[in-house]
Motif scaffolding. Structure first.
Motif, PDB file in Angstrom:
ATOM      1  N   GLY A   3       0.834  -1.189   0.000  1.00 26.38           N
ATOM      2  CA  GLY A   3       0.000   0.000   0.000  1.00 26.38           C
ATOM      3  C   GLY A   3       0.868   1.238   0.000  1.00 26.38           C
ATOM      4  O   GLY A   3       2.047   1.209  -0.362  1.00 26.38           O
ATOM      5  N   LEU A   4       0.280   2.311   0.445  1.00 24.78           N
ATOM      6  CA  LEU A   4       0.952   3.604   0.506  1.00 24.78           C
ATOM      7  C   LEU A   4       0.844   4.112   1.938  1.00 24.78           C
ATOM      8  O   LEU A   4      -0.253   4.143   2.505  1.00 24.78           O
ATOM      9  N   LEU A   5       1.963   4.494   2.510  1.00 27.32           N
ATOM     10  CA  LEU A   5       1.959   5.109   3.822  1.00 27.32           C
ATOM     11  C   LEU A   5       1.892   6.611   3.609  1.00 27.32           C
ATOM     12  O   LEU A   5       2.771   7.196   2.979  1.00 27.32           O
ATOM     13  N   ALA A   6       0.829   7.236   4.094  1.00 25.15           N
ATOM     14  CA  ALA A   6       0.641   8.676   3.960  1.00 25.15           C
ATOM     15  C   ALA A   6       0.892   9.329   5.315  1.00 25.15           C
ATOM     16  O   ALA A   6       0.353   8.887   6.324  1.00 25.15           O
ATOM     17  N   LEU A   7       1.735  10.358   5.320  1.00 22.56           N
ATOM     18  CA  LEU A   7       2.052  11.086   6.542  1.00 22.56           C
ATOM     19  C   LEU A   7       1.533  12.505   6.426  1.00 22.56           C
ATOM     20  O   LEU A   7       1.830  13.204   5.458  1.00 22.56           O
ATOM     21  N   ASP A   8       0.763  12.923   7.413  1.00 23.36           N
ATOM     22  CA  ASP A   8       0.275  14.292   7.512  1.00 23.36           C
ATOM     23  C   ASP A   8       1.124  14.963   8.581  1.00 23.36           C
ATOM     24  O   ASP A   8       0.989  14.663   9.761  1.00 23.36           O
ATOM     25  N   LEU A   9       2.042  15.826   8.152  1.00 23.28           N
ATOM     26  CA  LEU A   9       2.993  16.467   9.058  1.00 23.28           C
ATOM     27  C   LEU A   9       2.530  17.894   9.317  1.00 23.28           C
ATOM     28  O   LEU A   9       2.955  18.827   8.645  1.00 23.28           O
ATOM     29  N   GLY A  10       1.640  18.055  10.273  1.00 18.57           N
ATOM     30  CA  GLY A  10       1.061  19.350  10.578  1.00 18.57           C
ATOM     31  C   GLY A  10       1.874  20.140  11.574  1.00 18.57           C
ATOM     32  O   GLY A  10       2.950  19.709  12.006  1.00 18.57           O
ATOM     33  N   SER A  11       1.350  21.271  11.972  1.00 22.68           N
ATOM     34  CA  SER A  11       2.039  22.155  12.916  1.00 22.68           C
ATOM     35  C   SER A  11       1.873  21.713  14.361  1.00 22.68           C
ATOM     36  O   SER A  11       2.692  22.034  15.210  1.00 22.68           O
ATOM     37  N   SER A  16      -0.210   9.151  10.646  1.00 21.63           N
ATOM     38  CA  SER A  16       0.107   8.214   9.568  1.00 21.63           C
ATOM     39  C   SER A  16      -1.152   7.443   9.201  1.00 21.63           C
ATOM     40  O   SER A  16      -1.977   7.123  10.055  1.00 21.63           O
ATOM     41  N   LEU A  17      -1.276   7.177   7.916  1.00 13.55           N
ATOM     42  CA  LEU A  17      -2.452   6.525   7.372  1.00 13.55           C
ATOM     43  C   LEU A  17      -1.979   5.518   6.336  1.00 13.55           C
ATOM     44  O   LEU A  17      -1.151   5.854   5.477  1.00 13.55           O
ATOM     45  N   LEU A  18      -2.467   4.295   6.436  1.00 13.84           N
ATOM     46  CA  LEU A  18      -2.148   3.280   5.438  1.00 13.84           C
ATOM     47  C   LEU A  18      -3.257   3.276   4.397  1.00 13.84           C
ATOM     48  O   LEU A  18      -4.434   3.121   4.731  1.00 13.84           O
ATOM     49  N   VAL A  19      -2.875   3.498   3.139  1.00 14.75           N
ATOM     50  CA  VAL A  19      -3.833   3.543   2.046  1.00 14.75           C
ATOM     51  C   VAL A  19      -3.596   2.322   1.170  1.00 14.75           C
ATOM     52  O   VAL A  19      -2.489   2.109   0.663  1.00 14.75           O
ATOM     53  N   PRO A  24      -8.982   3.269   3.899  1.00 16.89           N
ATOM     54  CA  PRO A  24      -7.706   3.629   4.519  1.00 16.89           C
ATOM     55  C   PRO A  24      -7.770   3.354   6.019  1.00 16.89           C
ATOM     56  O   PRO A  24      -8.843   3.390   6.617  1.00 16.89           O
ATOM     57  N   LYS A  25      -6.640   3.085   6.612  1.00 17.68           N
ATOM     58  CA  LYS A  25      -6.576   2.775   8.040  1.00 17.68           C
ATOM     59  C   LYS A  25      -5.610   3.740   8.720  1.00 17.68           C
ATOM     60  O   LYS A  25      -4.444   3.826   8.345  1.00 17.68           O
ATOM     61  N   ILE A  26      -6.113   4.473   9.725  1.00 19.98           N
ATOM     62  CA  ILE A  26      -5.235   5.344  10.500  1.00 19.98           C
ATOM     63  C   ILE A  26      -4.360   4.466  11.364  1.00 19.98           C
ATOM     64  O   ILE A  26      -4.852   3.611  12.107  1.00 19.98           O
ATOM     65  N   LEU A  27      -3.041   4.650  11.245  1.00 19.10           N
ATOM     66  CA  LEU A  27      -2.106   3.836  12.012  1.00 19.10           C
ATOM     67  C   LEU A  27      -1.748   4.488  13.336  1.00 19.10           C
ATOM     68  O   LEU A  27      -1.728   3.837  14.372  1.00 19.10           O
ATOM     69  N   SER A  28      -1.425   5.765  13.287  1.00 19.12           N
ATOM     70  CA  SER A  28      -1.041   6.422  14.533  1.00 19.12           C
ATOM     71  C   SER A  28      -1.136   7.935  14.396  1.00 19.12           C
ATOM     72  O   SER A  28      -1.205   8.478  13.298  1.00 19.12           O
ATOM     73  N   ASN A  61       8.887   0.219   4.361  1.00 17.53           N
ATOM     74  CA  ASN A  61       9.862   0.427   3.283  1.00 17.53           C
ATOM     75  C   ASN A  61       9.183   0.460   1.923  1.00 17.53           C
ATOM     76  O   ASN A  61       9.810   0.232   0.906  1.00 17.53           O
ATOM     77  N   GLY A  62       7.900   0.776   1.917  1.00 19.87           N
ATOM     78  CA  GLY A  62       7.156   0.867   0.666  1.00 19.87           C
ATOM     79  C   GLY A  62       7.000   2.309   0.224  1.00 19.87           C
ATOM     80  O   GLY A  62       7.770   3.191   0.604  1.00 19.87           O
ATOM     81  N   SER A  63       5.962   2.539  -0.572  1.00 18.83           N
ATOM     82  CA  SER A  63       5.688   3.884  -1.082  1.00 18.83           C
ATOM     83  C   SER A  63       5.278   4.808   0.056  1.00 18.83           C
ATOM     84  O   SER A  63       4.582   4.401   0.983  1.00 18.83           O
ATOM     85  N   LEU A  64       5.725   6.042  -0.052  1.00 19.84           N
ATOM     86  CA  LEU A  64       5.510   7.007   1.005  1.00 19.84           C
ATOM     87  C   LEU A  64       5.034   8.329   0.411  1.00 19.84           C
ATOM     88  O   LEU A  64       5.557   8.781  -0.616  1.00 19.84           O
ATOM     89  N   ALA A  65       4.046   8.945   1.037  1.00 18.62           N
ATOM     90  CA  ALA A  65       3.572  10.272   0.645  1.00 18.62           C
ATOM     91  C   ALA A  65       3.563  11.140   1.894  1.00 18.62           C
ATOM     92  O   ALA A  65       3.227  10.664   2.977  1.00 18.62           O
ATOM     93  N   MET A  66       3.981  12.407   1.756  1.00 20.75           N
ATOM     94  CA  MET A  66       3.996  13.313   2.895  1.00 20.75           C
ATOM     95  C   MET A  66       3.323  14.624   2.516  1.00 20.75           C
ATOM     96  O   MET A  66       3.521  15.134   1.415  1.00 20.75           O
ATOM     97  N   ALA A  67       2.559  15.163   3.460  1.00 19.34           N
ATOM     98  CA  ALA A  67       1.951  16.483   3.310  1.00 19.34           C
ATOM     99  C   ALA A  67       2.488  17.365   4.425  1.00 19.34           C
ATOM    100  O   ALA A  67       2.478  16.961   5.588  1.00 19.34           O
TER     101      ALA A  67
END
Length: 163
Positions: A3-11, A16-19, A24-28, A61-67
């Protein structure tokens, strides 16, 4: 796990969300320590933020997306990937004076970019930083420093500086 690990890096927090196919599943989620505030300056410790991202990623160690916030940035030494500034927050307004002294240029800037001169944007903050720290400007001109947003720095750290 694919899948894709999506990271929302806010203020104020990181998530982290697994897509993958299906829902999608919120991981932490991790609350960040408050930003450091001193007058117009608002900063974060980039090393601490990088450690928090590594914890969110775990053994992924898979695909990663960051915002991330696009107007938050830092400078780091190209050769050793060592930060030379804090992460300067999008909320930092140290460039207010720089912008005020250039109001006559605002129509020109707006006509070409669609943006107003704002101390929240990366460009004015970087210009103000060059005035405060001419040593950093000189190093940047010599190619010894990289400029980037938090996701760019984290990508450099994860990859060991490889493009």
């Amino acid at each position: 796990m694919r899948g894709l690990l999506a990271l929302d890096l806010g203020s104020t927090s990181f998530r982290s969300l697994l897509v993958r196919p299906g829902l999608p599943k919120i991981l932490s989620s991790s609350t960040l320590p408050p930003a450091r505030r001193c007058g117009l300056r608002v900063t974060h410790d980039p090393k601490d933020l990088c450690l928090r991202v590594r914890r969110l990623m775990g053994a992924w160690n898979g695909s990663l997306a960051m915002a991330t916030q696009r107007s938050s940035f830092l400078l780091w030494e190209t050769s050793i990937l060592e930060p030379v500034t804090e992460l300067i927050s999008w909320q930092d307004t140290r460039a207010a004076g720089w912008c005020s002294s250039r109001r006559e240029a605002e129509p020109w800037v707006r006509s070409r970019t669609g943006l107003v001169l704002s101390p929240h944007y990366l460009g004015p903050k970087l210009a103000a930083l060059w005035i405060e720290r001419p040593d950093l400007r000189a190093k940047a001109v010599q190619g010894q420093l990289h400029l980037g947003t938090l996701d760019t720095f984290i990508t450099a750290m994860i990859s060991g500086g490889r493009s």
